[in-house]
Design a protein around this motif. Structure first.
Motif, PDB file in Angstrom:
ATOM      1  N   ARG A  62       0.850  -1.226  -0.052  1.00 53.33           N
ATOM      2  CA  ARG A  62      -0.121  -0.057   0.135  1.00 53.33           C
ATOM      3  C   ARG A  62       0.837   1.234  -0.133  1.00 53.33           C
ATOM      4  O   ARG A  62       0.545   2.455  -0.744  1.00 53.33           O
ATOM      5  N   ALA A  63       2.066   1.124   0.823  1.00 53.34           N
ATOM      6  CA  ALA A  63       2.828   2.480   0.647  1.00 53.34           C
ATOM      7  C   ALA A  63       3.299   2.791  -0.533  1.00 53.34           C
ATOM      8  O   ALA A  63       3.320   3.764  -1.092  1.00 53.34           O
ATOM      9  N   ARG A  64       3.811   1.534  -1.481  1.00 57.05           N
ATOM     10  CA  ARG A  64       4.371   1.689  -2.579  1.00 57.05           C
ATOM     11  C   ARG A  64       3.161   2.434  -3.673  1.00 57.05           C
ATOM     12  O   ARG A  64       3.487   3.170  -4.589  1.00 57.05           O
ATOM     13  N   ALA A  65       1.919   1.821  -3.444  1.00 56.45           N
ATOM     14  CA  ALA A  65       0.836   2.231  -4.287  1.00 56.45           C
ATOM     15  C   ALA A  65       0.488   3.814  -3.984  1.00 56.45           C
ATOM     16  O   ALA A  65       0.150   4.409  -4.927  1.00 56.45           O
ATOM     17  N   LEU A  66       0.871   4.239  -3.014  1.00 56.82           N
ATOM     18  CA  LEU A  66       0.718   5.502  -2.647  1.00 56.82           C
ATOM     19  C   LEU A  66       1.800   6.551  -2.889  1.00 56.82           C
ATOM     20  O   LEU A  66       1.875   7.731  -2.630  1.00 56.82           O
ATOM     21  N   GLY A  67       2.648   5.925  -3.357  1.00 52.49           N
ATOM     22  CA  GLY A  67       3.951   6.730  -3.687  1.00 52.49           C
ATOM     23  C   GLY A  67       5.010   7.110  -2.566  1.00 52.49           C
ATOM     24  O   GLY A  67       5.724   7.919  -2.597  1.00 52.49           O
ATOM     25  N   LEU A  68       4.751   6.265  -1.542  1.00 54.98           N
ATOM     26  CA  LEU A  68       6.028   6.641  -0.425  1.00 54.98           C
ATOM     27  C   LEU A  68       6.881   5.264  -0.572  1.00 54.98           C
ATOM     28  O   LEU A  68       6.813   4.204  -1.201  1.00 54.98           O
ATOM     29  N   ARG A  69       8.032   5.752  -0.252  1.00 57.73           N
ATOM     30  CA  ARG A  69       9.385   4.869  -0.284  1.00 57.73           C
ATOM     31  C   ARG A  69       9.345   3.927   0.730  1.00 57.73           C
ATOM     32  O   ARG A  69       9.684   4.373   2.009  1.00 57.73           O
ATOM     33  N   ALA A  70       9.294   2.706   0.761  1.00 56.43           N
ATOM     34  CA  ALA A  70       9.147   1.777   1.713  1.00 56.43           C
ATOM     35  C   ALA A  70      10.163   0.684   1.743  1.00 56.43           C
ATOM     36  O   ALA A  70      10.642   0.231   0.551  1.00 56.43           O
ATOM     37  N   LEU A  71      10.603   0.403   2.730  1.00 55.11           N
ATOM     38  CA  LEU A  71      11.714  -1.015   2.900  1.00 55.11           C
ATOM     39  C   LEU A  71      11.125  -1.822   3.940  1.00 55.11           C
ATOM     40  O   LEU A  71      10.904  -1.196   4.955  1.00 55.11           O
ATOM     41  N   ALA A  72      11.320  -3.161   3.925  1.00 59.93           N
ATOM     42  CA  ALA A  72      11.102  -3.916   4.964  1.00 59.93           C
ATOM     43  C   ALA A  72      12.171  -4.790   5.412  1.00 59.93           C
ATOM     44  O   ALA A  72      12.986  -5.222   4.476  1.00 59.93           O
TER      45      ALA A  72
END
Ligand code: NAP
Length: 527
Positions: A19-29
């Motif tokens: 969801r973060a990616r879909a909203l244009g947020l840069r995320a890493l797990a």
């Protein structure tokens, strides 16, 4: 700098990434395991299976995903659920943003940049605006500190850290310690292999038959024809599952004895957790609860042939106060000639020795030990890493008297940190997948809102978190939940503070979260 660093790639973590990616947020797990799946990656013990029906225990956020996936059984087994998690990771190409086999060591909040510096074992580090703890409420194994535990000569297992290679108990004398959900599922399967099986029981458990079966094709097609509506109806129940078996709100004493027995029997035949929906007051009135408890005790007496064993298997605490178990042939297993039950209530286990398990002076000789002893629930995995908020405040210190937070999502003193399904949220008292989706949506919506509003810090206010913890305990206090030594209270881990951690009632919680957001994040301080 990342917008968010997610810790954990179970069902919470992978949806958070998607969801973060879909909203244009840069995320890493970051993920300690070698693949996605969380609970279902680690809990590979024999018989591991979900106790929520497959058509409900799955994501609803993507219509194509829920249409294309086919579950083979009413209650899916661990390998199938793990394959589902892997399918989701493949479908949304999530693995490219997950660092596997890395365990978070600590995190510290830097006030100047309003960001988190996160470190992992081995020295790697990352900087992120937000830290999202998606570590799961039941992921920190509880391995009791029994004298001599490490002296045992044979193999030792914990159900929550099961090896990846097959474990063969053929010809062995096996001990299972514990009789919670993991034990109840694994005991019948281990009994089929082992030469002898000795079960060490501290508290007898209530278990309802799963009545698992291949998933009915017509039922699957029907649900898939209106999946969104099906999920919405389930989300409106207190526990976010089981709308197909609506709770009967009638108090048990208003029913005639015949109607009462018939209602319990109907649900016993349906199988699964909906058993406690037979009447409306089973979890709030101890007298009412006794009717349901006695019904199950009667079932145990009818199944278990040896009267002394049946007596030892009779639970005494209110039914449902500890999470009830859902089984396939659990009580029946104690009729097998090579299966024995050792009652350790009161005495506990005296010691583990190279040759076996000693109880009250008697050595039970075994070749392998399975600890089905559960988890340091809800707070364990949040307190393992060294998390330091504003001014170096440690989360361990902050939570010395129990978890203190707002909405189960945010902790004062720890800006920009969110917990998915943390203590104080409904989490383990619901269908976890539904709670996860609600939390992920709320957290990511909040991040997007902050971006739009030009805010770079969010943190619960002290008053809000104090009154929230009071609310969680007041809600539980009106029920029978706090009346026994459950992991909901932290009572299973010696020395852990006793405070009721999950919140009862999913729909009211969702309304509260939505209202907080609609009011510009009331109860939060924004910077
Ligand atoms: P659990 O419910 O906490 O059960 C642990 C068992 O070990 C209990 O019988 C406990 O006794 C016993 N125990 C703990 N410490 C002990 C000690 N020092 N000496 C002797 N016995 C000891 O753990 P779990 O079975 O892993 O289940 C935890 C939760 O995970 C479940 O309640 C459920 O929410 C979830 N789960 C779900 C499924 C499913 O979907 N079907 C399967 C497995 C787990 P006491 O009761 O006396 O503490």
């Amino acid at each position: 700098m990342l917008d968010l660093l997610v810790v954990g790639a179970g069902f919470s973590g992978i949806y958070m990434l998607q969801r973060a990616r879909a909203l244009g947020l840069r995320a890493l797990a970051l993920e300690a395991g070698g693949d996605v799946g969380g609970t279902w990656y680690w809990n590979r013990y024999p018989g591991a299976r979900c106790d929520i029906e497959s058509l409900e225990y799955s994501y609803g956020f993507d219509e194509a995903l829920q249409q294309e996936w086919h579950w083979s059984e009413r209650f899916a087994a661990q390998p199938e659920i793990l394959r589902y998690a892997q399918h989701v990771a493949d479908r949304f190409d999530l693995r490219r943003d997950i660092v596997f086999r890395v365990r978070m060591a600590g995190a510290s909040f830097d006030e100047a940049s309003s960001s988190w510096q996160v470190t992992a074992d081995g020295g790697r580090s990352w900087q992120a605006r937000h830290l999202v703890m998606a570590t799961g409420p039941l992921s920190s194994a509880n391995l009791p500190d029994i004298p001599g535990r490490d002296s045992f000569a044979g193999p030792v297992f914990h159900t929550g850290q099961w090896p990846h290679e097959p474990v063969d108990f053929t010809g062995l004398r096996v001990a299972v310690i514990g009789t919670g959900s993991s034990a109840v599922q694994s005991i019948p399967v281990i009994a089929r292999q082992a030469r002898e099986l000795t079960v060490f029981q501290r508290t007898a458990t209530y278990s309802v038959p799963a009545r698992n079966r291949p998933l009915d094709a017509a039922q699957e097609a029907d649900v898939k024809s209106h999946y969104a509506d099906f999920r919405a109806r389930n989300a409106q129940t207190m526990v976010a599952f089981g709308a197909s078996y609506p709770r009967n709100d009638q108090p048990v004493r208003q029913a005639t004895p015949d109607d009462r027995e018939a209602a319990f029997e109907r649900r016993w035949q349906i199988g699964g957790l909906n058993f406690l929906g037979a009447f409306g007051d089973l979890l709030t009135d101890s007298g009412a609860n006794q009717f349901a408890a006695e019904f199950v005790r009667h079932k145990i007496r009818a199944v278990v042939r040896d009267p002394a064993t049946a007596e030892r298997l009779m639970p005494a605490q209110p039914i449902g106060c500890k999470r009830i178990c859902v089984d396939t042939a659990y009580y029946e297993t104690f009729n097998l000639p090579h299966v024995r039950l050792v009652d350790i209530a009161g005495t506990g286990i005296e010691a583990i020795e190279p040759g076996g398990v000693r109880v009250a002076g008697c050595l039970h000789q075994v070749d392998a030990i399975v600890f089905a002893t559960g988890f340091d629930a809800m707070t364990g995995s949040l307190l393992k890493p060294d998390i330091r908020g504003r001014g170096g405040l440690s989360l361990r210190d902050k939570w010395q008297a129990g978890p203190l937070n707002y909405l189960g999502l945010s902790v004062h003193g720890f800006p920009n940190m969110f917990t998915v399904c943390g203590p104080g949220s409904p989490s383990v008292l619901t269908n976890m997948l539904v709670s996860i989706e609600q939390h992920v949506r709320w957290i990511t919506d909040c991040m997007v809102w902050m971006r739009e509003q030009g805010k770079n810090g969010i943190e619960a206010e002290t008053d809000a978190e104090a009154s929230w913890v009071g609310h969680v305990n007041a809600v539980a206090g009106a029920t029978l939940f706090p009346s026994c030594n459950s992991w909901y209270l932290g009572a299973n881990v010696p020395g852990k503070v006793r405070v009721f951690m999950p919140l009862l009632g999913f729909p009211a919680y969702v309304q509260k979260c939505d209202a907080v957001a609609a009011q510009g994040y009331a109860g939060f301080h924004l910077a």
